[in-house]
Motif scaffolding. Structure first.
Motif, PDB file in Angstrom:
ATOM      1  N   LYS A   1      31.247 -12.721  12.721  1.00  0.00           N
ATOM      2  CA  LYS A   1      30.632 -12.465  14.154  1.00  0.00           C
ATOM      3  C   LYS A   1      31.326 -13.364  15.034  1.00  0.00           C
ATOM      4  N   ARG A   2      31.454 -14.639  14.901  1.00  0.00           N
ATOM      5  CA  ARG A   2      32.019 -15.618  15.784  1.00  0.00           C
ATOM      6  C   ARG A   2      33.267 -15.036  16.106  1.00  0.00           C
ATOM      7  N   LYS A   3      34.127 -14.567  15.442  1.00  0.00           N
ATOM      8  CA  LYS A   3      35.535 -14.138  15.755  1.00  0.00           C
ATOM      9  C   LYS A   3      35.314 -12.962  16.668  1.00  0.00           C
TER      10      LYS A   3
ATOM     11  N   ILE B   1      34.927 -26.545   9.729  1.00  0.00           N
ATOM     12  CA  ILE B   1      33.546 -26.312   9.256  1.00  0.00           C
ATOM     13  C   ILE B   1      33.157 -24.964   9.839  1.00  0.00           C
ATOM     14  N   LYS B   2      33.366 -24.810  10.964  1.00  0.00           N
ATOM     15  CA  LYS B   2      33.124 -23.448  11.779  1.00  0.00           C
ATOM     16  C   LYS B   2      34.177 -23.196  12.998  1.00  0.00           C
ATOM     17  N   SER B   3      34.469 -22.146  13.331  1.00  0.00           N
ATOM     18  CA  SER B   3      35.598 -21.706  14.134  1.00  0.00           C
ATOM     19  C   SER B   3      34.687 -21.809  15.401  1.00  0.00           C
ATOM     20  N   HIS B   4      34.591 -22.918  16.198  1.00  0.00           N
ATOM     21  CA  HIS B   4      34.076 -22.857  17.554  1.00  0.00           C
ATOM     22  C   HIS B   4      34.815 -22.201  18.490  1.00  0.00           C
ATOM     23  N   HIS B   5      33.987 -21.355  19.091  1.00  0.00           N
ATOM     24  CA  HIS B   5      34.349 -20.432  20.289  1.00  0.00           C
ATOM     25  C   HIS B   5      33.956 -20.796  21.472  1.00  0.00           C
ATOM     26  N   ASN B   6      34.481 -21.685  22.328  1.00  0.00           N
ATOM     27  CA  ASN B   6      34.217 -22.042  23.647  1.00  0.00           C
ATOM     28  C   ASN B   6      34.513 -20.953  24.478  1.00  0.00           C
ATOM     29  N   VAL B   7      33.742 -20.624  25.211  1.00  0.00           N
ATOM     30  CA  VAL B   7      33.905 -19.443  26.113  1.00  0.00           C
ATOM     31  C   VAL B   7      34.933 -19.695  27.069  1.00  0.00           C
TER      32      VAL B   7
ATOM     33  N   PHE C   1      24.517 -25.013  24.330  1.00  0.00           N
ATOM     34  CA  PHE C   1      24.168 -23.759  23.945  1.00  0.00           C
ATOM     35  C   PHE C   1      25.664 -23.025  23.509  1.00  0.00           C
ATOM     36  N   PRO C   2      25.639 -22.571  22.094  1.00  0.00           N
ATOM     37  CA  PRO C   2      26.998 -22.198  21.662  1.00  0.00           C
ATOM     38  C   PRO C   2      27.574 -21.063  22.227  1.00  0.00           C
ATOM     39  N   GLY C   3      28.903 -20.871  22.567  1.00  0.00           N
ATOM     40  CA  GLY C   3      29.359 -19.753  23.066  1.00  0.00           C
ATOM     41  C   GLY C   3      29.114 -18.416  22.566  1.00  0.00           C
ATOM     42  N   PRO C   4      28.960 -18.328  20.969  1.00  0.00           N
ATOM     43  CA  PRO C   4      28.618 -17.155  20.464  1.00  0.00           C
ATOM     44  C   PRO C   4      27.053 -16.757  20.614  1.00  0.00           C
ATOM     45  N   GLY C   5      26.341 -17.725  21.111  1.00  0.00           N
ATOM     46  CA  GLY C   5      24.899 -17.437  21.824  1.00  0.00           C
ATOM     47  C   GLY C   5      24.198 -17.149  20.637  1.00  0.00           C
TER      48      GLY C   5
ATOM     49  N   GLY D   1      17.498 -33.614  21.009  1.00  0.00           N
ATOM     50  CA  GLY D   1      18.993 -33.307  21.430  1.00  0.00           C
ATOM     51  C   GLY D   1      19.169 -31.730  21.569  1.00  0.00           C
ATOM     52  N   GLN D   2      18.527 -30.843  20.408  1.00  0.00           N
ATOM     53  CA  GLN D   2      18.873 -29.714  20.656  1.00  0.00           C
ATOM     54  C   GLN D   2      17.425 -28.853  19.935  1.00  0.00           C
ATOM     55  N   TYR D   3      16.931 -27.925  20.429  1.00  0.00           N
ATOM     56  CA  TYR D   3      15.842 -27.243  19.667  1.00  0.00           C
ATOM     57  C   TYR D   3      15.900 -25.767  20.095  1.00  0.00           C
TER      58      TYR D   3
ATOM     59  N   ASP E   1      25.338 -37.443  19.551  1.00  0.00           N
ATOM     60  CA  ASP E   1      26.790 -36.886  19.308  1.00  0.00           C
ATOM     61  C   ASP E   1      27.240 -35.364  18.850  1.00  0.00           C
ATOM     62  N   PHE E   2      26.141 -34.852  18.273  1.00  0.00           N
ATOM     63  CA  PHE E   2      26.024 -33.577  17.576  1.00  0.00           C
ATOM     64  C   PHE E   2      27.034 -33.200  16.355  1.00  0.00           C
ATOM     65  N   MET E   3      27.546 -34.399  15.976  1.00  0.00           N
ATOM     66  CA  MET E   3      28.342 -34.515  14.935  1.00  0.00           C
ATOM     67  C   MET E   3      27.438 -34.771  13.563  1.00  0.00           C
TER      68      MET E   3
ATOM     69  N   SER F   1      18.662 -32.297   7.882  1.00  0.00           N
ATOM     70  CA  SER F   1      19.296 -33.077   8.888  1.00  0.00           C
ATOM     71  C   SER F   1      20.698 -32.487   8.716  1.00  0.00           C
ATOM     72  N   LYS F   2      21.547 -33.085   9.556  1.00  0.00           N
ATOM     73  CA  LYS F   2      23.202 -32.747   9.506  1.00  0.00           C
ATOM     74  C   LYS F   2      23.778 -34.041   9.327  1.00  0.00           C
ATOM     75  N   PRO F   3      24.778 -34.204   8.254  1.00  0.00           N
ATOM     76  CA  PRO F   3      24.622 -33.330   7.015  1.00  0.00           C
ATOM     77  C   PRO F   3      23.592 -33.538   6.370  1.00  0.00           C
TER      78      PRO F   3
ATOM     79  N   GLY G   1      22.944 -30.080   6.475  1.00  0.00           N
ATOM     80  CA  GLY G   1      22.938 -28.912   7.121  1.00  0.00           C
ATOM     81  C   GLY G   1      23.892 -28.749   8.410  1.00  0.00           C
ATOM     82  N   THR G   2      24.147 -27.706   8.994  1.00  0.00           N
ATOM     83  CA  THR G   2      24.711 -27.689  10.489  1.00  0.00           C
ATOM     84  C   THR G   2      23.494 -27.648  11.561  1.00  0.00           C
ATOM     85  N   ILE G   3      23.660 -27.800  12.793  1.00  0.00           N
ATOM     86  CA  ILE G   3      22.777 -27.638  13.697  1.00  0.00           C
ATOM     87  C   ILE G   3      22.265 -26.215  13.770  1.00  0.00           C
ATOM     88  N   GLU G   4      23.421 -25.278  14.162  1.00  0.00           N
ATOM     89  CA  GLU G   4      23.078 -23.796  13.971  1.00  0.00           C
ATOM     90  C   GLU G   4      22.937 -23.314  12.780  1.00  0.00           C
ATOM     91  N   PHE G   5      22.545 -22.028  12.577  1.00  0.00           N
ATOM     92  CA  PHE G   5      22.282 -21.659  11.412  1.00  0.00           C
ATOM     93  C   PHE G   5      23.709 -20.923  10.694  1.00  0.00           C
TER      94      PHE G   5
HETATM   95  P1  XMP Z   1      26.837 -27.287  14.464  1.00  0.00           P
HETATM   96  O1  XMP Z   1      26.039 -25.842  14.107  1.00  0.00           O
HETATM   97  O2  XMP Z   1      28.311 -27.128  14.036  1.00  0.00           O
HETATM   98  O3  XMP Z   1      26.791 -27.389  15.886  1.00  0.00           O
HETATM   99  O4  XMP Z   1      26.225 -28.416  13.641  1.00  0.00           O
HETATM  100  C1  XMP Z   1      27.091 -28.620  16.523  1.00  0.00           C
HETATM  101  C2  XMP Z   1      27.109 -28.392  18.068  1.00  0.00           C
HETATM  102  O5  XMP Z   1      28.075 -27.439  18.619  1.00  0.00           O
HETATM  103  C3  XMP Z   1      27.212 -26.343  19.152  1.00  0.00           C
HETATM  104  N1  XMP Z   1      28.211 -25.226  18.814  1.00  0.00           N
HETATM  105  C4  XMP Z   1      29.024 -24.488  19.695  1.00  0.00           C
HETATM  106  N2  XMP Z   1      29.477 -24.571  20.806  1.00  0.00           N
HETATM  107  N3  XMP Z   1      30.910 -22.869  20.750  1.00  0.00           N
HETATM  108  C5  XMP Z   1      30.165 -23.863  21.407  1.00  0.00           C
HETATM  109  O6  XMP Z   1      30.733 -24.090  22.378  1.00  0.00           O
HETATM  110  C6  XMP Z   1      30.650 -22.663  19.356  1.00  0.00           C
HETATM  111  O7  XMP Z   1      30.996 -21.673  18.661  1.00  0.00           O
HETATM  112  C7  XMP Z   1      29.545 -23.510  18.898  1.00  0.00           C
HETATM  113  N4  XMP Z   1      28.928 -23.677  17.393  1.00  0.00           N
HETATM  114  C8  XMP Z   1      28.098 -24.395  17.453  1.00  0.00           C
HETATM  115  C9  XMP Z   1      26.086 -26.240  18.615  1.00  0.00           C
HETATM  116  O8  XMP Z   1      25.220 -25.536  19.460  1.00  0.00           O
HETATM  117  C10 XMP Z   1      25.717 -27.760  18.479  1.00  0.00           C
HETATM  118  O9  XMP Z   1      25.459 -28.279  19.979  1.00  0.00           O
END
Ligand code: XMP
Length: 513
Positions: free
Chosen positions: A297-299, A342-348, A391-395, A433-435, A467-469, A504-506, A508-512
């Motif tokens: 989905k991300r890709k 861990i996840k392939s982050h897609h920045n817009v 807000f993540p790129g893949p929304g 931090g995020q909700y 730090d979102f890490m 918590s993370k770890p 979990g991760t923040i997003e599902f």
């Molecule tokens: P995770 O889910 O990895 O998220 O714990 C950590 C932070 O990164 C954001 N996030 C993204 N931001 N593109 C982005 O620009 C992405 O693909 C993406 N995936 C996660 C997430 O909202 C959190 O702030």
């Protein structure tokens, strides 16, 4: 910017960019470089200190990341963290092996407060550990400066050679006095003065952009997020109408978000720029139909975004420069070292350059998020935009577990809107931090007005993190949760159950997804 610099050598750990950020918090400029940087390059950079990061491998493993021993002869102080500490021990004749007991999480460590690194630190201090190997025996000439009941060398030093090491992670918030330790290293051991400041960043950047762009046309992919907004405003101030911002509404935005972005950057907004909104909802839903695997989905979302953007760029034609809101963590995450994905982050902003641009402009490339926010405020961007939660790129695509459909997007948008409204009403939004709300793919039985229902469960999430890490699950007051849950079940069609995610993370991760 004055270049009194400390460099971080990236051995692939998950917290590497945090180390650089913490050093910058001491007002000392810091860059992250790959672990195999050449000695010539280090000499050219003239750092006042070097930090070795953690990493996923064993120092004695076959494909472990190892730097040359010559680095210890440069006369530059070195601090090794976790894997970095083990590497110093390994390269200098100590012994590193699998620990009989791995340590993970918050751990009480006894430190020698007479050691410069631990000046001002409590004798017993809570540190964040995450290791399966340990230093069994420090190299000759080293003194042990910290230990735990199961880790004999949790810290060691050889001040004569300028070498320091800790098994734990001083850079993460959970190491309560970690900042004091890093400050001791940067200021007292490396002798930095802490004079690096951000003040002139905006002014200098606008001037540099003007010189670079001349009369050229500039294109910016705007998502409405903090990074691309700050980048767009910087460019608008520098080159005005030479800039066109393209905002792709992929139909996976939060409720009303598309209109909010348009209100700020569109023709009615305060900025003098060309703005194009592309409503590509149907196209994204079409591509996502039947797809359930998160990475796929991300890709797809990332790829489709690029296609739409590319088409718009072609329509405008003869664009010389592409602006991206890339920030420093993106630069580091896109693979300096050997970090596990861990996840392939897609920045817009993560667009390829095959749309035939002369050059890519990344004005925020060397800044961390909090620094980007400071720049945003200096540029006069409204505080509510500057301090938006990420807000993540893949929304919403990654907040809908399983297949994405238009109907599900509306469900999660409405639930999320109610949740955010209740959090804001309770005045607790700034502490989080995020909700957000996510839509599980679980349907369950309920009863409403004497009727059986078989509907979806919404999951609510809130985390505290800077730090979102790493992130702690937030303790939302019960009244707020129950009010939001009640409203969601009553007002959002298709939902009959609300769950709260207390992971918590770890781990979990923040997003599902
Ligand atoms: P995770 O889910 O990895 O998220 O714990 C950590 C932070 O990164 C954001 N996030 C993204 N931001 N593109 C982005 O620009 C992405 O693909 C993406 N995936 C996660 C997430 O909202 C959190 O702030």
């Amino acid at each position: 910017m004055e270049r009194e610099m400390v460099i971080v050598l990236d051995f692939g750990g998950q917290y590497n960019q945090l180390i650089a950020r913490r050093v910058r918090e001491c007002n000392v400029y810091c860059e992250v470089h790959p672990y195999n940087i050449s000695m010539e390059k280090i000499k050219e950079l003239q750092p006042k200190g070097i930090i070795f990061t953690g990493g996923p491998n064993s120092v004695y493993g076959e494909d472990s990341a190892v730097c040359g021993k010559e680095i210890f002869e440069l006369g530059i102080p070195i601090l090794g963290i976790c894997y970095g500490s083990q590497l110093i021990a390994h390269l200098l004749g100590g012994s590193v092996t699998t620990a009989p007991v791995s340590e993970y999480g918050r751990t009480e460590v006894k430190v020698n407060t007479a050691a410069v690194l631990f000046q001002g630190v409590s004798e017993t201090t809570v540190c964040w550990m995450s290791h399966t190997d340990y230093i069994e025996k420090a190299p000759e000439g080293f003194r042990i400066t910290a230990h735990t009941p199961v880790c004999p060398v949790a810290g060691m030093e050889c001040p004569e050679k300028g070498l320091y090491a800790v098994q734990f992670h001083p850079e993460v918030m959970h190491t309560v006095e970690g900042m004091t330790m890093l400050r001791n290293f940067v200021m007292d051991i490396c002798g930095c003065s802490g004079s690096w400041k951000m003040d002139s960043f905006v002014e200098t950047t606008i001037r540099t952009i003007r010189e670079k762009v001349g009369n050229g046309k500039v294109l910016c992919a705007l998502s409405g997020g903090v990074d691309s907004s700050v980048a767009a405003v910087l460019l608008a101030k520098a080159v005005g109408r030479q800039l066109t911002c393209v905002f792709v509404d992929h139909g996976l935005l939060r409720k009303n978000e598309g209109d909010e972005v348009e209100a700020v950057f569109g023709p009615e907004g305060p900025y003098d720029l060309n703005f194009i909104r592309v409503n590509a909802q149907e196209r994204f839903y079409g591509r996502l139909a039947g797809i359930t695997e998160p990475e796929q989905k991300r890709k797809i979302i990332g790829e489709e975004f690029i296609r739409v953007f590319e088409e718009e760029a072609k329509k405008i034609g003869a664009v010389d420069f592409l602006v991206q809101g890339t920030i420093y963590p993106d630069v580091i995450e896109s693979g300096l070292g050997k970090s596990a994905t861990i996840k392939s982050h897609h920045n817009v902003g993560g667009l390829p350059d095959y749309v035939d641009f002369k050059e890519i402009i990344e004005p925020l490339r060397m800044l961390f998020k909090d620094e980007v926010r400071k720049a945003g405020l200096e540029l006069g961007i409204p505080a509510h935009l500057v301090f938006r939660q990420p807000f993540p790129g893949p929304g919403l695509g990654i907040r809908i577990i399983g297949e994405v459909t238009e109907e599900k997007v509306h469900i999660v948008q409405d639930a999320d809107f109610i949740y955010r409204e209740e959090i804001a009403k309770a005045g607790i939004d700034k502490a989080l931090g995020q909700y957000f709300a996510a839509l599980t793919n679980m349907r369950s039985v309920g009863v409403m007005g004497d009727e059986r229902t078989y509907d979806y469960a919404i999951a609510l999430r809130a985390v505290c993190t800077s730090d979102f890490m790493t992130a702690d699950c937030a303790e939302i007051p019960w009244e707020v949760l129950s009010k939001a849950a009640n409203r969601i079940v009553n007002e959002v069609k298709g939902v009959n159950r609300v769950l709260y995610d207390c992971t918590s993370k770890p781990p979990g991760t923040i997003e599902f997804e």
